[in-house]
Design a protein around this motif. Structure first.
Motif, short mmCIF file in Angstrom:
data_model
loop_
_atom_site.label_atom_id
_atom_site.label_comp_id
_atom_site.label_asym_id
_atom_site.label_seq_id
_atom_site.Cartn_x
_atom_site.Cartn_y
_atom_site.Cartn_z
N ARG A 177 0.83 -1.22 0.00
CA ARG A 177 0.00 0.00 0.00
C ARG A 177 0.86 1.26 0.00
N ILE A 178 1.91 1.27 0.82
CA ILE A 178 2.79 2.44 0.92
C ILE A 178 3.47 2.71 -0.42
N LEU A 179 3.98 1.66 -1.06
CA LEU A 179 4.64 1.85 -2.35
C LEU A 179 3.64 2.34 -3.41
N ALA A 180 2.45 1.79 -3.41
CA ALA A 180 1.44 2.22 -4.37
C ALA A 180 1.07 3.69 -4.16
N LYS A 181 1.01 4.13 -2.92
CA LYS A 181 0.70 5.53 -2.63
C LYS A 181 1.82 6.44 -3.14
N LYS A 182 3.08 6.03 -2.97
CA LYS A 182 4.21 6.81 -3.51
C LYS A 182 4.09 6.93 -5.03
N ILE A 183 3.73 5.84 -5.67
CA ILE A 183 3.58 5.83 -7.13
C ILE A 183 2.43 6.74 -7.55
N ASP A 184 1.33 6.70 -6.81
CA ASP A 184 0.19 7.55 -7.12
C ASP A 184 0.56 9.03 -7.05
N VAL A 185 1.30 9.43 -6.02
CA VAL A 185 1.74 10.82 -5.88
C VAL A 185 2.62 11.22 -7.07
N LEU A 186 3.54 10.35 -7.45
CA LEU A 186 4.41 10.61 -8.60
C LEU A 186 3.60 10.71 -9.89
N LEU A 221 3.33 13.95 -12.48
CA LEU A 221 3.64 13.86 -13.91
C LEU A 221 2.42 14.09 -14.80
N GLY A 222 1.25 14.13 -14.20
CA GLY A 222 0.03 14.32 -14.99
C GLY A 222 -0.45 13.04 -15.65
N ILE A 223 -0.08 11.89 -15.09
CA ILE A 223 -0.55 10.61 -15.64
C ILE A 223 -2.01 10.46 -15.24
N PRO A 224 -2.90 10.30 -16.21
CA PRO A 224 -4.34 10.29 -15.90
C PRO A 224 -4.82 9.00 -15.26
N GLU A 225 -5.96 9.11 -14.57
CA GLU A 225 -6.62 7.93 -14.03
C GLU A 225 -6.89 6.96 -15.17
N GLY A 226 -6.89 5.69 -14.85
CA GLY A 226 -7.12 4.66 -15.87
C GLY A 226 -5.85 4.21 -16.55
N SER A 227 -4.71 4.83 -16.21
CA SER A 227 -3.43 4.42 -16.79
C SER A 227 -2.86 3.25 -16.00
N ALA A 228 -2.12 2.41 -16.70
CA ALA A 228 -1.47 1.27 -16.06
C ALA A 228 -0.06 1.66 -15.61
N ILE A 229 0.31 1.19 -14.45
CA ILE A 229 1.66 1.37 -13.95
C ILE A 229 2.17 -0.01 -13.52
N PHE A 230 3.32 -0.38 -14.08
CA PHE A 230 3.90 -1.69 -13.83
C PHE A 230 5.02 -1.61 -12.79
N LEU A 231 4.94 -2.44 -11.79
CA LEU A 231 6.01 -2.57 -10.82
C LEU A 231 6.94 -3.67 -11.31
N GLU A 232 8.22 -3.33 -11.48
CA GLU A 232 9.20 -4.33 -11.92
C GLU A 232 9.62 -5.19 -10.75
N ILE A 233 9.56 -6.50 -10.95
CA ILE A 233 9.98 -7.45 -9.92
C ILE A 233 11.10 -8.30 -10.52
N ALA A 234 12.28 -8.20 -9.94
CA ALA A 234 13.45 -8.93 -10.44
C ALA A 234 13.28 -10.43 -10.22
N GLU A 235 13.97 -11.22 -11.04
CA GLU A 235 13.84 -12.68 -10.96
C GLU A 235 14.17 -13.24 -9.59
N LYS A 236 15.16 -12.72 -8.93
CA LYS A 236 15.59 -13.25 -7.63
C LYS A 236 14.91 -12.55 -6.46
#
Length: 191
Positions: A97-106, A110-125
């Protein structure tokens, strides 16, 4: 006694071909960066491949996505695949939740509109638990964004198991998530 001599029939299953494939660019370099030959990175990609359906860019780090680059890509009719990379622990729902809130503020900055997708990169390891992903996805959804995960979906890596657990326990949240498979294997493209 007569022996049954009818040939054995085997059910043949056909692999379903990919019906729709999107071409996109995942770049650590700005799309409006002017190269030595006086064309932009975007124009170079168009000349050498095909017109991209999307341009993938990081929201944080060196050469991060800017408002100006967003305007540039939109002026070209190109969508943006926004990625976020974070090296922090991804174990609890609260961390998600905390990370998602940081992303939402960012995204708002940047003016990224609602309905946009944001991908969290998860490394293989890297381990991102079901609880973390549930917190991350539910908070982004609450803020009007579409949660996505960019990960290796091979069963050898934790992401596959943890996301599958989420689909079993919290399907109403996890089915709304997008998955960007880092290393997909499609037989028709293995030439």
């Amino acid at each position: 006694m007569a022996e049954n001599t009818q040939p054995e029939t085997k059910e043949v299953t056909e692999e379903k071909a990919v019906e729709r494939l999107f071409f996109g660019v995942d770049s650590r370099v700005r799309s409006d960066n002017v190269l030595q030959n006086n064309i932009t990175e975007f124009e170079w990609a168009v000349r050498n491949k095909v017109y991209p359906n999307f341009w993938g860019r990081n929201l944080v780090g060196e050469n991060a996505l800017t408002k100006e680059e967003i305007d540039f890509l939109h002026s070209k009719g190109c969508k943006i695949a926004a990625f976020y990379t974070d090296s922090g622990e991804k174990l609890t729902e609260e961390q998600g939740r905390i990370l998602a809130k940081k992303i939402d503020v960012l995204a708002l900055q940047l003016g990224i509109p609602e309905g946009s997708a944001i991908f969290l990169e998860i490394a293989e390891k890297e381990t991102a638990t079901r609880d973390f992903m549930r917190g991350f996805a539910s908070m982004l959804l609450k803020e009007g964004l579409i949660p996505g995960f960019k990960a290796n979906t091979d069963a050898a890596f934790d992401f596959d198991r943890e996301f599958s657990r989420g689909m079993q326990t919290d399907k109403e949240i996890f089915e709304k998530c997008l998955i960007w498979a880092v290393s997909p294997s499609l037989a028709e493209f293995d030439h």
